[in-house]
Design an enzyme around this catalytic site. Structure first.
Site, PDB file in Angstrom:
ATOM      1  N   ASP A 212      38.320  29.731 -29.005  1.00  0.00           N
ATOM      2  CA  ASP A 212      38.837  29.594 -30.370  1.00  0.00           C
ATOM      3  C   ASP A 212      40.176  28.862 -30.371  1.00  0.00           C
ATOM      4  OD1 ASP A 212      39.890  31.898 -28.978  1.00  0.00           O
ATOM      5  OD2 ASP A 212      40.884  32.413 -30.864  1.00  0.00           O
ATOM      6  N   GLU A 215      42.786  30.207 -28.232  1.00  0.00           N
ATOM      7  CA  GLU A 215      42.473  30.125 -26.801  1.00  0.00           C
ATOM      8  C   GLU A 215      42.201  31.475 -26.184  1.00  0.00           C
ATOM      9  OE1 GLU A 215      46.282  27.844 -25.667  1.00  0.00           O
ATOM     10  OE2 GLU A 215      44.679  26.400 -25.359  1.00  0.00           O
TER      11      GLU A 215
END
Ligand code: NAG
Ligand code: NAG
Ligand code: NAG
Ligand code: NAG
Ligand code: NAG
Length: 500
Positions: A212, A215
């Protein structure tokens, strides 16, 4: 609200399908209405305003000394936290501001300056694509300042980067050709690489799991899907313009597939667009994340697919905003600034966040400037969207949003034409809240326009990486959205020409 979340978590843990009735909104945090003159001044296109200072501070993080040409440092913070890297995502969102400035500038010197930066960015992105040490292809998220790939352990791939990079560069290329720039130059330096390679990567990899934007976790993310959709739709048209019909049809067919995949994210019981489609990860039981709102801001394509004023988007914004009332102690008592003007609800990434800006701690997550600016931008853009539509339809999906944010307009499930008091009240509420979120940035931001990543959940003082590039980019795009809402047609041009 806390009890309800805990109850939901309990039921989710038993895998029970939940039908909570969100019949009532809590008492509003504030009831601001209309655009406010203090925020007009704060964001005016002048060298000493926040907008002007944010522009200067953002450009200070492009092409820093000893870095490769066309790169962006996430923050000039070399330790605790170390953000001294060129992230694909942060660079693309920063360069998106640069391309907006390029498109609006009327000063030749300003335009040349921005064009040089953007061509260098295209070259840097091409170099990234050709790095021999990529571990996850074009979804590789993080590069050193000399623009060689970062090879240490990391959350990879992050497949949003190719999409947002391509979108930024296609918009630049289109403006460049509108200004009389050569199509051959665009073909050689932008289309063949890096844009076409990134778009084909998106077309074949959009449904693969990815980390995402924070991270933290690999899943199917709404943000990635929406920015992929936009890149593919823009890409199909752009490829046609470049005479590449076969690529165009590949992109356009992938764009339809992405659009058809989006409905899985809506959870009618929770009243939110879930930020990821999959099991609970990282203790994010609420499934809420500002990444959904950022996805709409970076991924909406003026085609009705999850617009700013979409009922599901507004419902998501409502539930997310009020989730932070419980999460952040500063939300308990700082509802106005020293002049009594409303401050918005502090907005962070997600209610369960434990990242402190330098490490993790229980209840350690803080509100972020870029998340607060994103909420402001959503409210301004929703207002402009509704004005273009000429009416507002309040549905059972959006009713709680309107009841909470626009109590003075007495809205119910109905359609309001643009000349009605209900419509005007709704627009004024969106404007007032947009400004209240920006005022919160002003309230917690530093002297000289400085913005770090976060402001502390307990004290409100700036924490996390100093001078985060994305903080500045997000305030500038919120200012663009506000100018559009206020009818200030020369705003982007004025900011673009500033200093030249
Ligand atoms: C960076 O790239 C741009 C665009 O190609 C070019 O105009 C500029 O001279 C380059 N700067 C350096 C320091 O190489
Ligand atoms: C690029 O920077 C990294 C990190 O500082 C370093 O390890 C690497 O040797 C550099 N590569 C080149 C070609 O300069
Ligand atoms: C899609 O991703 C995979 C894995 O990184 C990669 O091997 C493949 O080349 C990608 N597709 C395109 C068109 O780049
Ligand atoms: C909301 O409205 C839709 C469409 O009118 C309807 O199908 C749905 O049952 C309604 N939901 C609730 C909870 O009232
Ligand atoms: C909303 O209702 C209140 C109280 O009934 C009334 O004073 C106000 O004028 C109404 N506002 C609109 C926009 O209709």
């Amino acid at each position: 609200m806390a009890w309800r979340r805990q109850f939901q978590q309990f039921l989710l843990s038993l895998n029970v399908v939940l039908h909570v009735s969100y019949a009532q909104a809590p008492t509003p945090y504030a009831t601001p209405t209309g655009l406010a003159s203090d925020i007009t001044s704060y964001l005016e296109a002048s060298s000493s305003s926040e907008a002007g200072l944010a522009k200067t501070l953002m450009f200070a993080n492009i092409d820093v000394d000893n870095s490769a040409n066309g790169t962006v440092i996430a923050a000039q913070s070399y330790s605790n936290p170390n953000y001294a890297y060129n992230w694909v995502r942060d660079a693309s969102l920063t360069m998106d501001v640069v391309q907006s400035l390029y498109a609006a500038a009327t000063s030749d010197a300003a335009r040349d300056n921005y064009a040089n930066i953007l061509f260098a960015y295209a070259g840097a992105r091409t170099a990234e694509q050709n790095d021999p040490d990529l571990q996850t292809g074009l979804g590789e998220p993080k590069f050193n300042l000399n623009n060689t790939v970062f090879t240490g352990p990391w959350g990879r791939p992050q497949n949003d980067g190719p999409a947002t990079s391509a979108t930024t560069l296609m918009q630049f290329a289109t403006a460049y050709m509108n200004n009389g720039g050569s199509q051959d130059t665009v073909n050689d330096q932008i289309y063949q690489a890096p844009v076409k390679a990134d778009l084909l990567f998106v077309a074949s990899n959009w449904s693969s799991p990815s980390f995402d934007i924070w991270e933290e976790e690999s899943s199917n993310h709404f943000y990635n899907r929406l920015v992929s959709h936009r890149a593919l739709v823009l890409g199909a048209a752009f490829a046609t313009k470049m005479g590449d019909d076969s690529t165009s049809s590949t992109l356009s067919s992938a764009a339809s597939d992405v659009a058809n995949s989006l409905s899985v994210f809506w959870d009618a019981d929770l009243g939110i667009i879930k930020y990821e489609d999959g099991p609970v990860l990282n203790n994010k039981n609420s499934y809420q994340d500002i990444a959904v709102i950022l996805g709409v801001i970076h991924g909406y394509n003026d085609d009705g697919v999850f617009s700013y004023s979409n009922d599901q988007v507004l419902s998501t914004a409502y539930h997310l905003a009020i989730s932070f009332l419980d999460a952040y102690p500063i939300a308990a008592n700082q509802h106005t600034d020293s002049s009594g003007a409303s401050l918005g609800i502090p907005i962070g990434r997600y209610p369960e966040d434990i990242y402190t800006g330098t490490g993790t701690a229980e209840n350690g997550g803080n509100p972020w400037f870029l998340c607060t600016a994103a909420m402001a931008e959503l409210f301004y853009r929703a207002a402009s969207d509704l004005q273009s539509a000429g009416q507002l339809t309040v549905s059972n999906t959006s009713l709680l949003f309107w009841t909470y944010f626009s109590p003075g307009a007495n809205l119910s499930e109905d359609t309001y034409s643009s000349d009605s008091d209900g419509f005007k009240g709704a627009i004024a509420a969106l404007q007032g809240w947009g400004d209240a979120f920006i005022r919160l940035i002003q309230y917690h931001g530093g002297d000289g326009g400085h913005l770090s990543e976060e402001y502390d959940r307990n004290s409100g003082v700036m924490v996390g990486a100093a001078d985060l590039t994305w903080s500045y980019a997000s305030v500038i795009t919120a200012a663009f959205a506000r100018a559009e809402q206020s009818g200030d047609d020369s705003y982007v041009q004025d900011l673009a020409n500033l200093g030249f």
